[in-house]
Write an enzyme that holds these catalytic residues in place. Structure first.
Site, PDB file in Angstrom:
ATOM      1  N   GLU A 312       0.829  -1.213   0.000  1.00  0.00           N
ATOM      2  CA  GLU A 312       0.000   0.000   0.000  1.00  0.00           C
ATOM      3  C   GLU A 312       0.863   1.264   0.000  1.00  0.00           C
ATOM      4  OE1 GLU A 312      -2.700  -0.649   3.350  1.00  0.00           O
ATOM      5  OE2 GLU A 312      -4.120  -1.542   1.954  1.00  0.00           O
ATOM      6  N   ASP A 386      -8.392  -8.894   3.745  1.00  0.00           N
ATOM      7  CA  ASP A 386      -8.169  -7.789   4.660  1.00  0.00           C
ATOM      8  C   ASP A 386      -9.222  -7.714   5.754  1.00  0.00           C
ATOM      9  OD1 ASP A 386      -7.077  -5.577   5.733  1.00  0.00           O
ATOM     10  OD2 ASP A 386      -7.725  -4.182   4.190  1.00  0.00           O
ATOM     11  N   GLU A 414     -12.598  -2.424  11.862  1.00  0.00           N
ATOM     12  CA  GLU A 414     -12.594  -1.583  10.664  1.00  0.00           C
ATOM     13  C   GLU A 414     -13.714  -1.961   9.700  1.00  0.00           C
ATOM     14  OE1 GLU A 414      -8.898  -1.931   8.569  1.00  0.00           O
ATOM     15  OE2 GLU A 414      -9.606  -0.819   6.814  1.00  0.00           O
TER      16      GLU A 414
HETATM   17  O1  GCW Z   1      -6.973  -2.973   6.278  1.00  0.00           O
HETATM   18  C1  GCW Z   1      -6.067  -2.112   5.700  1.00  0.00           C
HETATM   19  C2  GCW Z   1      -6.413  -0.813   6.315  1.00  0.00           C
HETATM   20  C3  GCW Z   1      -5.255   0.112   6.389  1.00  0.00           C
HETATM   21  C4  GCW Z   1      -4.094  -0.611   7.034  1.00  0.00           C
HETATM   22  C5  GCW Z   1      -3.736  -1.825   6.184  1.00  0.00           C
HETATM   23  C6  GCW Z   1      -2.636  -2.682   6.769  1.00  0.00           C
HETATM   24  C7  GCW Z   1      -2.372   0.212   8.457  1.00  0.00           C
HETATM   25  O2  GCW Z   1      -7.481  -0.257   5.594  1.00  0.00           O
HETATM   26  O3  GCW Z   1      -5.658   1.235   7.140  1.00  0.00           O
HETATM   27  O4  GCW Z   1      -2.978   0.213   7.210  1.00  0.00           O
HETATM   28  O5  GCW Z   1      -4.855  -2.646   6.077  1.00  0.00           O
HETATM   29  O6  GCW Z   1      -2.970  -3.687   7.403  1.00  0.00           O
HETATM   30  O7  GCW Z   1      -1.480  -2.369   6.604  1.00  0.00           O
END
Ligand code: GCW
Length: 701
Positions: A312, A386, A414
């Site tokens: 990311e 995720d 989340e």
């Molecule tokens: O789930 C996603 C989240 C991000 C997070 C990323 C990760 C810390 O939306 O906010 O960043 O995973 O796990 O690195």
């Protein structure tokens, strides 16, 4: 009004207020609520051989705190010289060495075999002369602290305290919280207020809350904490911040908590101390060695680094055409002399990579099995995507036999309705661990802790912290038992069975109203609040809900069999074979692995379309049921906490309805199918649901 009338009136006003209702609890005490225990003979003395280390002192203080509150009287403290006897009914704390020195208890010493550094023995003792006492014994001081918490738990839950015999030791060595806390005190995906770490005021001001945090974690056996976000900043490795981390480490150390830091790959380059961040550059490796030495000078038991690299947008070794293993090993070499570890995350997926996102971590990491240094642990999220309400287990658990793997769960919610929805994650963790446990060498939990009075943003979110800790200690523990235990300690033994029942249905309710039948990642863009299955215009394909559900006029679902992305091939052959047929795929993973026509016949006899609708409806109905159950519990719960939970359940009821209505409006616009008899049409048009926007949603920078 004559006086006696006033008295009668005052009494009448007071009467409806039962003791429970009168007490305004705000949740700060978590599960460490020690309440008067009527009719139970409690120890009047705590005895130990020496005044002890800060860890033993922490154990004594916790026992004093508990006994003071439960017995209504301060217990005495006795430091026993050799040969002296504890008072009858005392609690005696003793390490193995102390037991040996006192000359007796060979049988007890034997019982400590195999309990390792962190295990404990809790035993009701009766000497030949009839003297009774409770022994908390351990090989090391930290075991005494864990044993003290275990004794307090037994007392809280109304267990018989004169017939204790418990040997307990953690099954996993690393049980670590991951704080996604930023240095400015915001928290990524945090719904519990500001970060608990007041970085600005550290290192000089050490909030009492840090001690209470340590107590809570020690009570669960959590033994590590990564203080800062995996999306890290170079500043965390500068001298002022190392001093702040060292201050926290000093506070947490007596409670068995080691401090770790998340580090940004390009730190030396960004601090302008090297010309590159290439892991094979000697200057870079030297910089990290020096940095590790600097940290260990002030935090001698520092745990190590957590790294999000080439994920990311974060920098990483691949920027220099080096592998994850080359990157991790360079950091591992810097930490090895100090016995520190690297927790290297496998959460990677790349925009330029057209392959199914669910396959990418496996594709990158499985070939690296055996290439990591011994002090590297690869940290893998529970599922291949995720932290969704439901995912199949990550295929890397089972694909890297030569590499220790850390299971990463999200404790913060989340994707499960933030802290306003009640979703007990014990069931999610249990479901994953059932499939992955043999491959799990440690557990990481993305914390849901902040500066809110409830710590976790809501009373029931505390249960997720609790369940994470318990399962990190023993991955075979059962979610239901944990719920009962938590509810008994946090509310009362009487209310616990009903509360646990409500908790056990909660996560499935969320799955049903958000992402039933294996659907996934349908949440609003960026903040992940609310439904947005229609979104299909984001820059990266795998950011779009439409990428995941693949619904069109003929059918729905992501084909991950050999005719599609073949992500199934990443699983054990027998499982892959079985699940290649939708009829042999568990319904909860159906649309995760298969793209099916809307009229596909489900085992229930309904079409897939009708089944999908039924799931949305049962999700909403389950939340209504949870609300009713909570209402019935009112007489057993203190007024403030009852009302705070009731408010949240009302919000959840509305949000479940919204998820259901918006999802049906959208999928019907795609399937063009009528709603079967009895299914309510959404009250608004699809355009209405699409028009909803949520600026300033929490947890999202
Ligand atoms: O789930 C996603 C989240 C991000 C997070 C990323 C990760 C810390 O939306 O906010 O960043 O995973 O796990 O690195």
């Amino acid at each position: 009004m004559v006086i006696w009338q006033r008295v009668v009136l005052a009494l009448a006003l007071l009467l409806p207020l039962t003791a429970a209702q009168a007490e305004q609890e705000d949740g700060y005490e978590l599960w460490l609520r020690y309440r008067t225990l009527a009719g139970v003979a409690l120890p009047k003395q705590i005895a130990l051989a020496t005044p002890g280390s800060p860890t033993v002192q922490a154990a004594v203080q916790e026992l004093q705190r508990g006994l003071r509150a439960m017995a209504g009287k301060e217990p005495s403290l006795a430091v026993l010289s050799a040969g002296a006897q504890p008072a009858s009914g005392a609690i005696v704390l003793a390490t193995r060495t102390q037991l040996a020195a006192s000359g007796g208890q060979a049988a007890v010493a034997g019982a400590l075999e195999g309990l390792g550094d962190e295990g404990y023995l809790l035993r009701s003792m009766c000497e030949p002369n009839g003297r009774r006492y409770t022994l908390i014994a351990a090989n090391k001081d930290i075991g005494l602290l864990y044993g003290a918490f275990a004794w307090l738990q037994a007392a809280q839950l109304g267990k018989r305290l004169d017939a204790l015999d418990e040997r307990n030791a953690p099954k996993l060595a690393r049980r670590v919280l991951n704080h996604w806390d930023n240095l400015d005190r915001t928290v990524e995906r945090g719904y519990s207020g500001e970060s608990i770490w007041n970085w600005w005021e550290l290192p000089d001001i050490r909030d009492q809350r840090y001690i209470d945090y340590a107590r809570a974690n020690a009570s669960l056996g959590i033994n590590g904490t990564v203080l800062n976000n995996v999306n890290s900043k170079p500043e965390i490795l500068t001298a002022p911040w190392i001093a702040k981390a060292a201050a926290l480490a000093d506070v947490l150390r007596p409670y068995g908590l080691r401090v770790y830091l998340s580090v940004r790959w390009s730190t030396p380059l960004e601090l302008k101390q090297t010309r590159t961040a290439d892991p094979l550059d000697p200057q870079v490796a030297q910089w990290w060695r020096d940095k590790a030495d600097e940290i260990y000078r002030v935090i001698p038991d520092f745990g190590g680094f957590l790294v999000k690299a080439n994920s990311e947008g974060q920098p990483g070794p691949q920027d220099y055409h080096r592998t994850h293993a080359e990157g991790a090993n360079m950091l591992a070499a810097a930490l090895a002399p100090h016995k520190g570890i690297v927790m290297w995350r496998a959460f990677v997926y790349a925009s330029e990579q057209p392959d199914d996102r669910a396959k990418q971590a496996y594709s990158d990491f499985a070939p690296l099995d055996g290439k990591f240094a011994p002090n590297v642990v690869v940290q893998v999220k529970n599922g291949p995507l995720d932290f969704q309400p439901r995912e199949p287990v990550h295929p890397l658990f089972g694909a890297m036999p030569k590499t220790p793997l850390m299971m990463e769960f999200q404790v913060t919610k989340e994707y499960l309705g933030f802290a306003t929805n009640l979703a007990y994650l014990g069931t999610l963790y249990e479901e994953t661990l059932r499939d992955a446990a043999p491959a799990v060498a440690g557990m990481a939990g993305v914390a849901n802790i902040g500066s809110s009075r409830t710590w976790s943003g809501s009373h029931f979110d505390q249960a997720n912290w609790y369940a994470f800790g318990r399962l990190a200690w023993n991955p075979q523990a059962r979610a239901r038992d944990i719920a009962l235990e938590w509810a008994g300690r946090t509310f009362s033994a009487k209310a616990a069975p009903d509360i646990a029942g409500l908790m056990m249905m909660s996560r499935e309710a969320v799955v049903d109203y958000m992402t039933p039948l294996g659907l996934t990642h349908l949440m609003g863009t960026g903040h992940h609040y609310g439904p947005a299955p229609w979104v299909s215009d984001l820059a990266r394909p795998e950011w779009n809900p439409a990428y995941y559900h693949r619904a069109h006029s003929k059918g729905i679902g992501f084909d991950r069999t050999a005719t599609g992305s073949n992500a199934l091939a990443q699983y054990a052959p027998a499982l892959a074979q079985r699940w290649s047929d939708p009829r042999n795929t568990p319904p909860e993973y159906l649309l995760w692995f298969h793209h099916l026509p809307w009229d596909y016949a489900m085992p229930s006899g309904r079409t897939l379309w009708a089944e999908l609708l039924a799931h949305y409806d049962s999700g909403v109905a389950a939340v209504a049921e949870m609300q009713q159950r909570w209402q019935r519990l009112k007489p057993l719960i203190d007024a403030r906490r009852h009302q705070e939970v009731a408010q949240r359940l009302a919000v959840q009821r509305q949000e479940a309805q919204w998820w259901r209505d918006a999802s049906i409006a959208y999928f019907q616009s795609v399937s063009k199918l009528p709603l079967p008899a009895g299914v309510q049409a959404p009250p608004h048009s699809l355009e209405y649901y699409k028009s909803l926007h949520f600026p300033f949603a929490p947890g999202h920078g």
